[in-house]
Scaffold this active site. Structure first.
Site, PDB file in Angstrom:
ATOM      1  N   LYS A  22       0.856  -1.206   0.000  1.00  0.00           N
ATOM      2  CA  LYS A  22       0.000   0.000   0.000  1.00  0.00           C
ATOM      3  C   LYS A  22       0.891   1.255   0.000  1.00  0.00           C
ATOM      4  O   LYS A  22       0.673   2.180  -0.778  1.00  0.00           O
ATOM      5  CB  LYS A  22      -0.871   0.001   1.238  1.00  0.00           C
ATOM      6  N   ASN A  23       1.916   1.263   0.853  1.00  0.00           N
ATOM      7  CA  ASN A  23       2.726   2.489   1.004  1.00  0.00           C
ATOM      8  C   ASN A  23       3.736   2.688  -0.120  1.00  0.00           C
ATOM      9  O   ASN A  23       4.425   3.704  -0.155  1.00  0.00           O
ATOM     10  CB  ASN A  23       3.408   2.504   2.373  1.00  0.00           C
ATOM     11  N   CYS A 116      -4.815  12.767  12.375  1.00  0.00           N
ATOM     12  CA  CYS A 116      -5.491  11.480  12.311  1.00  0.00           C
ATOM     13  C   CYS A 116      -5.297  10.858  13.694  1.00  0.00           C
ATOM     14  O   CYS A 116      -4.722  11.467  14.585  1.00  0.00           O
ATOM     15  CB  CYS A 116      -4.907  10.608  11.213  1.00  0.00           C
ATOM     16  N   ARG A 121       0.182  14.958  12.440  1.00  0.00           N
ATOM     17  CA  ARG A 121       0.639  14.704  11.060  1.00  0.00           C
ATOM     18  C   ARG A 121       0.827  16.017  10.267  1.00  0.00           C
ATOM     19  O   ARG A 121       0.183  16.252   9.263  1.00  0.00           O
ATOM     20  CB  ARG A 121      -0.346  13.781  10.329  1.00  0.00           C
ATOM     21  N   ASP A 303       5.331   1.250  12.016  1.00  0.00           N
ATOM     22  CA  ASP A 303       4.132   0.548  11.541  1.00  0.00           C
ATOM     23  C   ASP A 303       4.046  -0.884  12.049  1.00  0.00           C
ATOM     24  O   ASP A 303       3.056  -1.560  11.810  1.00  0.00           O
ATOM     25  CB  ASP A 303       4.083   0.532  10.013  1.00  0.00           C
ATOM     26  N   ARG A 395      -8.134  -0.563   5.322  1.00  0.00           N
ATOM     27  CA  ARG A 395      -7.260   0.446   4.713  1.00  0.00           C
ATOM     28  C   ARG A 395      -5.955  -0.172   4.238  1.00  0.00           C
ATOM     29  O   ARG A 395      -5.349   0.307   3.287  1.00  0.00           O
ATOM     30  CB  ARG A 395      -6.900   1.542   5.730  1.00  0.00           C
TER      31      ARG A 395
HETATM   32  C1  EPZ Z   1       4.417   7.276   5.974  1.00  0.00           C
HETATM   33  O1  EPZ Z   1       3.638   8.312   6.554  1.00  0.00           O
HETATM   34  C2  EPZ Z   1       3.525   6.041   5.984  1.00  0.00           C
HETATM   35  N1  EPZ Z   1       2.337   6.278   5.166  1.00  0.00           N
HETATM   36  C3  EPZ Z   1       3.120   5.713   7.417  1.00  0.00           C
HETATM   37  O2  EPZ Z   1       2.361   4.494   7.383  1.00  0.00           O
HETATM   38  C4  EPZ Z   1       4.391   5.466   8.242  1.00  0.00           C
HETATM   39  O3  EPZ Z   1       4.035   5.237   9.583  1.00  0.00           O
HETATM   40  C5  EPZ Z   1       5.306   6.704   8.154  1.00  0.00           C
HETATM   41  O4  EPZ Z   1       5.592   7.001   6.753  1.00  0.00           O
HETATM   42  C6  EPZ Z   1       6.629   6.499   8.879  1.00  0.00           C
HETATM   43  O5  EPZ Z   1       7.284   5.393   8.353  1.00  0.00           O
HETATM   44  C7  EPZ Z   1       2.434   6.171   3.821  1.00  0.00           C
HETATM   45  O6  EPZ Z   1       3.488   5.900   3.277  1.00  0.00           O
HETATM   46  C8  EPZ Z   1       1.171   6.388   3.040  1.00  0.00           C
HETATM   47  P1  EPZ Z   1       6.503  10.776   7.857  1.00  0.00           P
HETATM   48  P2  EPZ Z   1       4.177   9.841   6.498  1.00  0.00           P
HETATM   49  O7  EPZ Z   1       6.315  11.997   7.019  1.00  0.00           O
HETATM   50  O8  EPZ Z   1       4.808  10.111   5.181  1.00  0.00           O
HETATM   51  C9  EPZ Z   1       6.443  14.052  11.269  1.00  0.00           C
HETATM   52  C10 EPZ Z   1       0.553   3.088   7.834  1.00  0.00           C
HETATM   53  O9  EPZ Z   1       0.193   2.564   8.904  1.00  0.00           O
HETATM   54  N2  EPZ Z   1       6.347  15.002  10.163  1.00  0.00           N
HETATM   55  O10 EPZ Z   1       7.768  10.001   7.738  1.00  0.00           O
HETATM   56  O11 EPZ Z   1       3.099  10.733   6.957  1.00  0.00           O
HETATM   57  C11 EPZ Z   1       5.162  13.248  11.409  1.00  0.00           C
HETATM   58  O12 EPZ Z   1       4.209  13.964  12.165  1.00  0.00           O
HETATM   59  C12 EPZ Z   1       0.993   4.544   7.813  1.00  0.00           C
HETATM   60  O13 EPZ Z   1       0.615   2.481   6.731  1.00  0.00           O
HETATM   61  C13 EPZ Z   1       6.431  16.361  10.429  1.00  0.00           C
HETATM   62  O14 EPZ Z   1       6.571  16.770  11.589  1.00  0.00           O
HETATM   63  O15 EPZ Z   1       5.305   9.775   7.630  1.00  0.00           O
HETATM   64  C14 EPZ Z   1       5.627  12.009  12.106  1.00  0.00           C
HETATM   65  O16 EPZ Z   1       5.720  12.267  13.497  1.00  0.00           O
HETATM   66  C15 EPZ Z   1       0.797   5.220   9.162  1.00  0.00           C
HETATM   67  N3  EPZ Z   1       6.324  17.257   9.411  1.00  0.00           N
HETATM   68  C16 EPZ Z   1       7.026  11.788  11.515  1.00  0.00           C
HETATM   69  O17 EPZ Z   1       7.433  13.056  10.988  1.00  0.00           O
HETATM   70  C17 EPZ Z   1       6.159  16.839   8.098  1.00  0.00           C
HETATM   71  O18 EPZ Z   1       6.107  17.700   7.190  1.00  0.00           O
HETATM   72  C18 EPZ Z   1       7.063  10.741  10.424  1.00  0.00           C
HETATM   73  O19 EPZ Z   1       6.233  11.187   9.381  1.00  0.00           O
HETATM   74  C19 EPZ Z   1       6.085  15.455   7.846  1.00  0.00           C
HETATM   75  C20 EPZ Z   1       6.188  14.549   8.883  1.00  0.00           C
END
Ligand code: EPZ
Length: 416
Positions: A22-23, A116, A121, A303, A395
């Site tokens: 999915k990701n 969420c 996020r 995850d 999902r």
């Molecule tokens: C991706 O989310 C995945 N989703 C998430 O999987 C996964 O948990 C996450 O990466 C971490 O590996 C998809 O790929 C669709 P991040 P993403 O940006 O891109 C903070 C699942 O269960 N952050 O690496 O949103 C954020 O709040 C999902 O399949 C900022 O502060 O993750 C978080 O604390 C859940 N500012 C951390 O970084 C930003 O601009 C990691 O977020 C972006 C992120």
């Protein structure tokens, strides 16, 4: 609203093949928007988030046709540049269309994703670095209005290796003359998969999978046929389930190297694993308690934190897990406690006193991976556990009940 009735304790046996990730497919689907040439994607998983992304692409004018084992896309005539709140609020990954729309059309209007269950996020890392590329933003009434008269190559050091920001910036940069360099990039296998897809389409991206990614602008793209990697998180979920139920199960259809750290950790815990090219064979194992800290790839994936906690409840002794990525990813804990687990929380740490028998009880899903943890725990809980609000599971886990039943579990999906 569907719920699952799961009979436990149960043993599993046999082979399960995981779906495509999915990701990986969510950013790849967003990347369809950058191309005016035909695209074929093979074996898209039938998941709620994938269906949402397909609807979003159609709203933007992409023609989509389903075939036996592939889906074809024609994004040559885009009719819009807006991702509405109605779609974005159900799936944060909609923000991935920002980069592609800016690259292709020079403008995008995307609803702010909102928080969420697992955290606020934010998208500050996305916006700050797109701005460095020359994108002008205006945030008003919950939307990010963005336009770019001419994007310019530059150096983008990320404050955190954000997966989504890395993907958005890669896609935004593919036509920019010169070299755009992302430093402290996320290194997840899904990032490399997106880069492989973009390069197959004619882009020029080097270094994906490392902390430094270089995107050299190209002018033309070509038609492409592509299949994403197997879902490493789904695979590890079944591996944990096999260990919890003390079963022998073969989990196939993904690259075990994509969960290398997880498999090393399980082996250190005493897991009896046979690791092949595209499978992991789990045998009955006696496991020792463990201390886990989630981290960006190649560390232990956030995850899998909830599913690992479910496994820890089965292991006699004191285990410990620290969540370092999201600020509110322990909502499975009170539900596991309802099944009889002994877990104490302190800040972003959970202390699990494992080895206590679990007993069936009604439990509630709160987010995708927490739901998977509850299903795993239900497999080893005495009696029939009722798992409510399973739409969270839809999902990210394709046909979870059918796949578990094919391994000998007793899982019934009912409409409540
Ligand atoms: C991706 O989310 C995945 N989703 C998430 O999987 C996964 O948990 C996450 O990466 C971490 O590996 C998809 O790929 C669709 P991040 P993403 O940006 O891109 C903070 C699942 O269960 N952050 O690496 O949103 C954020 O709040 C999902 O399949 C900022 O502060 O993750 C978080 O604390 C859940 N500012 C951390 O970084 C930003 O601009 C990691 O977020 C972006 C992120």
């Amino acid at each position: 609203m569907d719920k699952l009735l799961i009979e436990g304790p149960t043993n599993l046996n046999g082979t399960v093949k995981v779906s495509r990730a999915k990701n990986a497919y969510l950013p790849i689907l967003a990347a369809v928007l950058v191309s005016d040439k035909p695209i074929k994607l093979k074996n898209l998983p039938d998941l709620r988030d994938i269906r949402t992304m397909l609807r979003l692409l159609q709203n933007l004018g992409v023609k989509i046709d389903d075939h036996e084992d592939h889906t074809s896309f024609d994004a040559s005539q885009l009719t819009g540049h807006e991702a509405t709140y109605e779609l974005v609020k159900t799936m944060r990954a909609s923000i991935f269309v920002l980069g592609p729309l800016l690259a292709r059309l020079g403008k995008a209007k995307v609803s702010l994703p909102g928080g969420c269950a697992i955290g606020t996020r934010p998208i500050d890392i996305h916006l700050k670095n797109l701005e460095k590329l020359g994108v002008e933003f205006e945030i008003s009434s919950g939307y990010v209005e963005s336009k770019s008269s001419n994007l310019k190559a530059c150096h983008l050091p990320l404050s955190f290796p954000s997966v989504g920001a890395t993907e958005n910036l890669m896609m935004a940069s593919i036509f920019i003359d010169g070299e755009t360099i992302i430093e402290n990039a996320a290194r997840e296998p899904e990032i490399s998969d997106l880069a492989d897809f973009l390069n197959a389409m004619g882009a020029s991206i080097n270094g994906a999978g490392t902390s430094k990614i270089t995107i050299t602008g190209v002018k033309e793209l070509n038609a492409v046929e592509y299949e994403a990697i197997g879902d490493r998180i789904e695979a590890a979920t079944y591996i944990f389930g096999a260990l919890m139920t003390e079963s022998e199960v073969k989990v196939e259809g993904m690259n075990p190297k994509h969960i290398g750290f997880v498999l090393d950790t399980l082996k250190d815990m005493g897991a009896n694993l046979e690791i092949g090219e595209d499978f992991v064979l789990v045998r009955r194992s006696k496991l020792k308690p463990v201390k886990i800290k989630t981290a960006p790839y190649p560390g232990f994936p956030t995850d899998l934190q909830a599913q690992m906690m479910a496994l820890m409840t089965k292991i006699p002794g004191n285990s410990y897990i620290e969540e370092n990525i999201f600020e509110n990813r322990f909502m499975h804990v009170p539900e596991l406690v309802r099944l009889g687990a002994k877990i104490n929380l302190s800040g972003n740490s959970a202390f699990v006193e494992g080895g206590r028998p679990l007993k069936a009880a009604p439990v509630m899903c709160t987010d995708l991976r927490a739901s998977a943890a509850l299903v795993l725990a239900a497999l080893v809980s005495e009696g029939e556990t009722e798992v409510r609000r399973v739409y969270h599971l839809d999902r990210g886990y394709e046909k979870l009940d059918q796949k578990l039943n094919s391994l000998g579990a007793k899982v019934k999906k009912v409409n409540e």
